[in-house]
Scaffold this motif. Structure first.
Motif, PDB file in Angstrom:
ATOM      1  N   LEU A 102       0.811  -1.210   0.000  1.00 30.44           N
ATOM      2  CA  LEU A 102       0.000   0.000   0.000  1.00 30.44           C
ATOM      3  C   LEU A 102       0.848   1.266   0.000  1.00 30.44           C
ATOM      4  O   LEU A 102       0.328   2.354  -0.279  1.00 30.44           O
ATOM      5  N   LEU A 103       2.131   1.146   0.301  1.00 29.18           N
ATOM      6  CA  LEU A 103       3.015   2.302   0.372  1.00 29.18           C
ATOM      7  C   LEU A 103       4.209   2.131  -0.549  1.00 29.18           C
ATOM      8  O   LEU A 103       4.633   1.008  -0.837  1.00 29.18           O
ATOM      9  N   LEU A 104       4.768   3.261  -0.968  1.00 25.41           N
ATOM     10  CA  LEU A 104       6.034   3.254  -1.697  1.00 25.41           C
ATOM     11  C   LEU A 104       7.182   3.378  -0.694  1.00 25.41           C
ATOM     12  O   LEU A 104       7.101   4.193   0.229  1.00 25.41           O
ATOM     13  N   PRO A 105       8.253   2.601  -0.853  1.00 25.67           N
ATOM     14  CA  PRO A 105       9.428   2.814   0.001  1.00 25.67           C
ATOM     15  C   PRO A 105      10.056   4.164  -0.319  1.00 25.67           C
ATOM     16  O   PRO A 105      10.113   4.574  -1.477  1.00 25.67           O
ATOM     17  N   LEU A 106      10.528   4.857   0.718  1.00 29.25           N
ATOM     18  CA  LEU A 106      11.010   6.221   0.535  1.00 29.25           C
ATOM     19  C   LEU A 106      12.516   6.380   0.712  1.00 29.25           C
ATOM     20  O   LEU A 106      13.037   7.485   0.550  1.00 29.25           O
ATOM     21  N   SER A 107      13.220   5.320   1.032  1.00 25.98           N
ATOM     22  CA  SER A 107      14.663   5.426   1.277  1.00 25.98           C
ATOM     23  C   SER A 107      15.392   6.002   0.074  1.00 25.98           C
ATOM     24  O   SER A 107      16.278   6.859   0.214  1.00 25.98           O
ATOM     25  N   ASP A 108      15.047   5.550  -1.136  1.00 27.03           N
ATOM     26  CA  ASP A 108      15.700   6.047  -2.350  1.00 27.03           C
ATOM     27  C   ASP A 108      15.148   7.397  -2.790  1.00 27.03           C
ATOM     28  O   ASP A 108      15.876   8.214  -3.359  1.00 27.03           O
ATOM     29  N   ARG A 109      13.874   7.627  -2.517  1.00 29.05           N
ATOM     30  CA  ARG A 109      13.257   8.873  -2.945  1.00 29.05           C
ATOM     31  C   ARG A 109      13.632  10.043  -2.023  1.00 29.05           C
ATOM     32  O   ARG A 109      13.608  11.198  -2.440  1.00 29.05           O
ATOM     33  N   LEU A 110      13.931   9.713  -0.776  1.00 26.20           N
ATOM     34  CA  LEU A 110      14.347  10.731   0.196  1.00 26.20           C
ATOM     35  C   LEU A 110      15.671  10.300   0.813  1.00 26.20           C
ATOM     36  O   LEU A 110      15.754   9.985   2.001  1.00 26.20           O
ATOM     37  N   PRO A 111      16.732  10.273   0.024  1.00 22.29           N
ATOM     38  CA  PRO A 111      18.002   9.670   0.452  1.00 22.29           C
ATOM     39  C   PRO A 111      18.731  10.425   1.554  1.00 22.29           C
ATOM     40  O   PRO A 111      19.589   9.852   2.226  1.00 22.29           O
ATOM     41  N   ASN A 112      18.422  11.690   1.754  1.00 24.36           N
ATOM     42  CA  ASN A 112      19.173  12.482   2.727  1.00 24.36           C
ATOM     43  C   ASN A 112      18.533  12.509   4.115  1.00 24.36           C
ATOM     44  O   ASN A 112      18.979  13.246   4.985  1.00 24.36           O
ATOM     45  N   ILE A 113      17.514  11.708   4.324  1.00 30.65           N
ATOM     46  CA  ILE A 113      16.848  11.671   5.623  1.00 30.65           C
ATOM     47  C   ILE A 113      17.554  10.672   6.545  1.00 30.65           C
ATOM     48  O   ILE A 113      17.762   9.514   6.183  1.00 30.65           O
ATOM     49  N   ASN A 114      17.926  11.127   7.725  1.00 27.52           N
ATOM     50  CA  ASN A 114      18.490  10.264   8.758  1.00 27.52           C
ATOM     51  C   ASN A 114      17.487  10.192   9.900  1.00 27.52           C
ATOM     52  O   ASN A 114      17.411  11.107  10.726  1.00 27.52           O
ATOM     53  N   PRO A 115      16.695   9.117   9.974  1.00 30.03           N
ATOM     54  CA  PRO A 115      15.619   9.040  10.974  1.00 30.03           C
ATOM     55  C   PRO A 115      16.091   9.257  12.407  1.00 30.03           C
ATOM     56  O   PRO A 115      15.439   9.959  13.179  1.00 30.03           O
ATOM     57  N   ALA A 298      11.840   2.118  33.445  1.00 33.48           N
ATOM     58  CA  ALA A 298      10.745   3.005  33.072  1.00 33.48           C
ATOM     59  C   ALA A 298      10.390   2.772  31.612  1.00 33.48           C
ATOM     60  O   ALA A 298      11.265   2.726  30.746  1.00 33.48           O
ATOM     61  N   ALA A 299       9.118   2.588  31.337  1.00 32.06           N
ATOM     62  CA  ALA A 299       8.645   2.361  29.973  1.00 32.06           C
ATOM     63  C   ALA A 299       7.301   3.060  29.819  1.00 32.06           C
ATOM     64  O   ALA A 299       6.442   2.958  30.699  1.00 32.06           O
ATOM     65  N   THR A 300       7.123   3.782  28.725  1.00 35.85           N
ATOM     66  CA  THR A 300       5.887   4.532  28.507  1.00 35.85           C
ATOM     67  C   THR A 300       5.325   4.286  27.112  1.00 35.85           C
ATOM     68  O   THR A 300       6.074   4.065  26.162  1.00 35.85           O
ATOM     69  N   PRO A 301       3.993   4.335  26.961  1.00 41.09           N
ATOM     70  CA  PRO A 301       3.390   4.222  25.629  1.00 41.09           C
ATOM     71  C   PRO A 301       3.801   5.399  24.761  1.00 41.09           C
ATOM     72  O   PRO A 301       4.026   6.503  25.257  1.00 41.09           O
ATOM     73  N   THR A 302       3.873   5.174  23.465  1.00 48.21           N
ATOM     74  CA  THR A 302       4.244   6.259  22.560  1.00 48.21           C
ATOM     75  C   THR A 302       3.754   5.949  21.150  1.00 48.21           C
ATOM     76  O   THR A 302       3.036   4.979  20.930  1.00 48.21           O
ATOM     77  N   ASN A 303       4.167   6.799  20.202  1.00 51.81           N
ATOM     78  CA  ASN A 303       3.806   6.731  18.782  1.00 51.81           C
ATOM     79  C   ASN A 303       2.427   7.316  18.513  1.00 51.81           C
ATOM     80  O   ASN A 303       1.573   7.378  19.400  1.00 51.81           O
ATOM     81  N   ALA A 304       2.248   7.742  17.290  1.00 52.28           N
ATOM     82  CA  ALA A 304       0.960   8.292  16.859  1.00 52.28           C
ATOM     83  C   ALA A 304       0.856   8.145  15.345  1.00 52.28           C
ATOM     84  O   ALA A 304       0.915   7.025  14.821  1.00 52.28           O
ATOM     85  N   TRP A 305       0.819   9.282  14.623  1.00 56.32           N
ATOM     86  CA  TRP A 305       0.529   9.239  13.196  1.00 56.32           C
ATOM     87  C   TRP A 305       1.733   9.592  12.339  1.00 56.32           C
ATOM     88  O   TRP A 305       2.513  10.475  12.681  1.00 56.32           O
ATOM     89  N   HIS A 306       1.857   8.872  11.228  1.00 60.55           N
ATOM     90  CA  HIS A 306       2.933   9.078  10.257  1.00 60.55           C
ATOM     91  C   HIS A 306       2.319   9.418   8.900  1.00 60.55           C
ATOM     92  O   HIS A 306       1.093   9.334   8.721  1.00 60.55           O
ATOM     93  N   LEU A 307       3.150   9.789   7.950  1.00 63.23           N
ATOM     94  CA  LEU A 307       2.707  10.039   6.579  1.00 63.23           C
ATOM     95  C   LEU A 307       3.414   9.088   5.623  1.00 63.23           C
ATOM     96  O   LEU A 307       4.623   8.880   5.733  1.00 63.23           O
ATOM     97  N   GLY A 308       2.658   8.518   4.691  1.00 55.83           N
ATOM     98  CA  GLY A 308       3.242   7.627   3.702  1.00 55.83           C
ATOM     99  C   GLY A 308       2.770   7.979   2.299  1.00 55.83           C
ATOM    100  O   GLY A 308       1.707   8.582   2.128  1.00 55.83           O
ATOM    101  N   VAL A 309       3.557   7.597   1.306  1.00 58.17           N
ATOM    102  CA  VAL A 309       3.187   7.831  -0.098  1.00 58.17           C
ATOM    103  C   VAL A 309       2.432   6.613  -0.621  1.00 58.17           C
ATOM    104  O   VAL A 309       2.930   5.483  -0.559  1.00 58.17           O
ATOM    105  N   TRP A 310       1.240   6.844  -1.124  1.00 57.16           N
ATOM    106  CA  TRP A 310       0.378   5.782  -1.633  1.00 57.16           C
ATOM    107  C   TRP A 310       1.036   5.085  -2.818  1.00 57.16           C
ATOM    108  O   TRP A 310       1.579   5.730  -3.709  1.00 57.16           O
TER     109      TRP A 310
END
Length: 423
Positions: A102-115, A298-310
């Protein structure tokens, strides 16, 4: 006469040419359609406008409520629709959407992103699957311990510290909650916000070293729900309702906030954003860090919403650029936070919260620190929907008196069966 005809012909040809050029120009600047949650409209509208101003590319947003959004994505996927370009991605569904195409991989399309440099650790982790970037994070979440000052005062219990280095243990919470609880009067010692939900309760076994409930490859649950950490954590969870009777049965996740707001609960672990509800209620409350188990972490819930390319977008380059603009730009992250107060994923925005004096004594700063340091990622698996549903059912069974070890063992078997289709 011939000259006039020649001039008319020339002007007509020029008009046709300009019309064609205008059409070509319009076609070269596509409209990017984005499918988002309706709660995000106030924060994202200015961001979309800024993108259009910078690139000339118009953004058209379709916004839907949470459940409708997830359903729409599934419908579009089955139809292999090509009339959407960017979608909201619920963080734990990234592997599922990636595996199902359902998504396109973005590693090659956005090569300068360091998560790891850009986003909080758990958010960066959730953006990835099998070494590739799929869905950069937009927002984040965290949870804190709320307490009712009047109930604690009445029981002679001191307020918990707001220092992250002095967070309460679960044993301390239980001991104090038992002094307050009066079930016969409808007064309770403790309540979870999202009761019987994996998002809320995963951190219990995580604090005890039990892990997220699945193997690292996301394809095996054998021994993952029946290790010592999980059994001990959900024995504790059962005892809240069945042994100590400091938490109520029969209260749904949609009712817990109102229960605390009405002054009927001493301690409440929930989303930092619940401050909006509690401020409106007029209840006198305080905020402290999320509890942990003695001897654990110590551990806490996290994460929410991301954006992906269809996957079927007609404009992959422009869609990827929009995702980059929205998720990696620190100014956009800070602006969005200031508009709606939702916890950001971007490290620059988290630092902004930490640096601003106005957040010094607020849950915002506490939540930002927890998201950056103690947040744990939910299980990474292409079968997350099935995994979560079966676990939520198990947690509710345990809440209602089911033996934790037996229920978790049976749930392992059910989830193992569900995972076979992904191997």
């Amino acid at each position: 006469m011939k000259l006039n005809k020649l001039l008319v012909s020339m002007f007509t040809s020029a008009a046709v040419l300009m019309s064609c050029l205008g059409t070509a120009t319009a076609q070269s600047q596509p409209k990017i359609k984005v499918l988002i949650g309706n709660w995000a409209v106030p924060a994202l509208t200015p961001a979309f406008q800024a993108f259009t101003k910078e690139t000339g590319i118009e953004v058209v947003a379709e916004d839907l409520p949470f459940r409708d959004l997830l359903k729409k994505i599934e419908i579009l996927g089955k139809a292999e629709a090509a009339d959407v370009d960017v979608i909201f991605v619920d963080a734990p569904l990234t592997p599922s959407y990636a595996e199902r195409g359902l998504l396109l991989p973005l590693s090659d399309r956005l090569p300068n992103i360091n998560p790891e440099q850009l986003w909080a650790p758990a958010a960066a982790n959730s953006a990835m699957w099998k070494g590739k970037l799929w869905a950069p994070p937009l927002t984040n979440s965290s949870q804190v311990l709320f307490y009712n000052k009047e109930l604690l005062d009445k029981a002679g219990i001191p307020y918990p510290s707001a220092s992250l280095d002095k967070r309460l243990t679960w044993s301390e919470v239980v001991d104090n909650a038992r002094k307050v609880a009066k079930p016969e009067a409808g007064v309770w010692g403790f309540m979870f916000d999202q009761v019987s939900r994996y998002y809320q309760l995963q951190v219990l076994p995580e604090s005890l070293g039990g892990g997220p409930g699945l193997s690292k490859d996301g394809l095996s649950v054998t021994g993952q729900l029946t290790n010592d950490g999980w059994i001990k954590a959900f024995t504790f969870y059962s005892d809240l309702f069945n042994k100590w009777k400091i938490s109520p049965k029969g209260v749904s996740a949609s009712e817990t906030v109102n229960l605390f707001s009405s002054g009927k609960v001493a301690y409440f672990v929930g989303l930092e954003a619940r401050t909006v509800d509690f401020d409106k209620s007029g209840i006198k409350y305080g905020i402290a860090p999320h509890p942990y188990f003695t001897g654990g972490k110590a551990a806490t819930p996290t994460n929410a919403w991301h954006l992906g390319v269809w996957k079927n977008t007609k404009y992959p380059k422009e869609a990827a650029e929009l995702v980059r603009f929205i998720t990696t730009n620190p100014k956009i992250a800070i602006q969005s936070f200031e508009i709606d107060g939702r916890l950001p994923s971007h490290k620059a925005a988290l630092k902004f919260i930490d640096d601003q004096p106005k957040f010094a004594n607020s849950g915002k700063r506490m939540a930002a620190s927890e998201a950056a340091n103690t947040g744990v990622v939910r299980a990474r698996t292409p079968a997350f929907l099935e995994f979560e549903e079966l676990l939520n059912n198990a947690m509710e069974d345990i809440r209602n008196g089911g033996d934790p070890k037996s229920v978790l063992s049976e749930t392992e078997t059910r989830i193992t069966s569900a995972l076979r289709r992904y191997r």
